[in-house]
Design an enzyme around this catalytic site. Structure first.
Site, mmCIF file in Angstrom:
data_model
loop_
_atom_site.group_PDB
_atom_site.id
_atom_site.type_symbol
_atom_site.label_atom_id
_atom_site.label_comp_id
_atom_site.label_asym_id
_atom_site.label_seq_id
_atom_site.Cartn_x
_atom_site.Cartn_y
_atom_site.Cartn_z
ATOM 1 C CG HIS A 123 125.653 -36.089 32.589
ATOM 2 N ND1 HIS A 123 126.557 -35.859 33.598
ATOM 3 C CD2 HIS A 123 124.808 -37.043 33.052
ATOM 4 C CE1 HIS A 123 126.277 -36.654 34.635
ATOM 5 N NE2 HIS A 123 125.216 -37.382 34.327
ATOM 6 C CD GLU A 135 128.237 -38.602 32.420
ATOM 7 O OE1 GLU A 135 127.483 -39.354 33.051
ATOM 8 O OE2 GLU A 135 129.199 -37.991 32.948
ATOM 9 C CG HIS A 148 122.460 -40.507 33.239
ATOM 10 N ND1 HIS A 148 123.714 -40.184 33.700
ATOM 11 C CD2 HIS A 148 122.633 -41.026 31.998
ATOM 12 C CE1 HIS A 148 124.611 -40.493 32.763
ATOM 13 N NE2 HIS A 148 123.979 -41.002 31.730
#
Ligand SMILES: *[C@@H]1O[C@H](CO)[C@@H](O)[C@H](O)[C@H]1NC(C)=O
Ligand SMILES: *[C@@H]1O[C@H](CO)[C@@H](O)[C@H](O)[C@H]1NC(C)=O
Length: 368
Positions: A123, A135, A148
């Site tokens: 991200h 995030e 992630h």
């Protein structure tokens, strides 16, 4: 590979958005498109994916003073991350992120169950270093990007699609990424091949690489909480591990991440850069975030604090030295006084004895 569903079938959803000014009426959630901003943006997700409006959503802001130290949280142990083998990894652009599928012999230990690796993805933001993109946030502060690594609970569930709807079904490692001076060679294993998947739905095979090279060095310091997928359908099935230590990539690497991919498909006329693919932090709603370390042990000291401590210790030492010197001096002077008194006493005794002797002895001069 049929038994594994990648995160994106979390959202292999058709991208129909820009031409329509409303959500496409779809018979199943899988046909609904979503995006991070605009008409089908994150504030609307819960309308079509009810779990996105749940009370245990991710990401969250970690307020470190409100975390609870749990000494039973042992370091997480990546298993087989470095045994990547010779089979290439499959990487694709799903219109929301870049996904690298991981071989099923990779897994994760250090949790109550054994978890099998599924995929990793990123991200990021837009506009380079210092303007956010992660995030999870720590004390309200964003990092430049976030990695992630997704795993499913292989002890309780037969596959990813069965696990991802269940409590304790998934374990995701969250790695906060900041910008530094040096190129991070681990991340080049992904970034160097992103030009092959610029458009949504494109796929490429990339050389297998050591996935552990993407992780921070210290896997013992982390935050742990129960949360969700950060993309629709936002299932609340994730045991989150967000590492305290951040990893660094260079500015050039960050810009490549931010500028390389499109969220639009190759046949679409209007190309849309894939940027700002992060969800905003969600309310904790009474959840507790546990820390594997106590505030003291895990806290990084700023150079100012280090200086203060050094000066403090030095002042302390000097103080103690002064006090010791004073005490020693006092004792010594007392001793000197005493010994001087004794000496004087002695001297007096000797003289008085001598005087007495003189008195007693008959004086020869008086006898003629
Ligand atoms: C996953 O497991 C469930 C339950 O055993 C099964 O019904 C389903 O077909 C499996 N899915 C895949 C993709 O293998
Ligand atoms: C997550 O929820 C389960 C209950 O389903 C609970 O046992 C566990 O302690 C929770 N973990 C954290 C980190 O809050």
């Amino acid at each position: 590979m049929g038994r594994r569903v990648n995160m994106d079938s979390l959202g292999l959803f058709v991208l129909l958005i820009p031409t329509f000014f409303h959500w496409t009426a779809a018979s199943s959630a899988d046909e609904i498109s979503w995006s991070y901003s605009g008409i089908a943006g994150q504030s609307e997700w819960s309308e079509y994916f009810p779990d996105c409006g749940g009370t245990s959503q991710s990401p969250v802001d970690v307020i470190t003073t409100q975390t609870k130290y749990d000494p039973s949280l042992v370091p997480v142990t990546p298993l087989g991350y470095s045994q990547h083998g010779n089979q290439p990894f499959s990487m694709h652009n799903n219109g929301h992120t870049v996904i690298v599928e991981l071989p099923e012999w990779m897994g994760l230990g250090g949790l109550p169950w054994f978890f099998t690796a599924v995929q990793l993805h990123l991200h990021w933001g837009n506009g380079g270093p210092g303007v956010g993109g992660s995030e999870h946030t720590i004390n309200g502060r964003s990092s430049d990007a976030e990695l992630h690594v997704v795993h499913y609970n292989a002890e309780l569930y037969p596959n990813m699609s069965a696990a991802m709807t269940q409590r304790d079904g998934l374990a995701v490692l969250g790695i906060l990424i900041e910008t530094g001076e040096e190129t991070n060679p681990g991340f080049n294993n992904i970034l160097n091949y992103m030009s092959r998947i610029r458009h949504a739905d494109q796929r490429a095979f990339i050389p297998a690489f050591d996935v552990q090279s993407l992780l921070p060095k210290d896997l013992g310091l982390y935050y742990r909480y129960n949360g969700s997928l950060t993309t629709p359908p936002c299932y609340q099935s994730v045991i989150w591990t967000v590492f305290h230590e951040r990893v660094l990539i260079s500015k050039a690497q960050l810009l490549k991440m931010e500028m390389m991919l499109y969220s639009s498909k190759v046949q679409e006329v209007d190309r849309m850069l894939l940027q700002d693919n992060f969800r905003i932090t969600q309310p904790l709603n009474h959840r507790i975030i546990f820390a594997s370390f106590s505030a003291e042990s895990g806290r990084e000291l700023s150079s100012g604090e280090v200086t203060a401590i050094v000066i403090g210790v030095m002042c302390g030492c000097v103080g103690v030295a002064v006090i010791i010197r004073f005490i020693v001096k006092t004792i010594r002077s007392k001793e000197t006084e005493k010994s001087q008194e004794i000496k004087t006493d002695l001297a007096l005794t000797i003289t008085s004895k001598a005087e007495r002797k003189e008195e007693l002895s008959p004086s020869p001069q008086t006898e003629p």
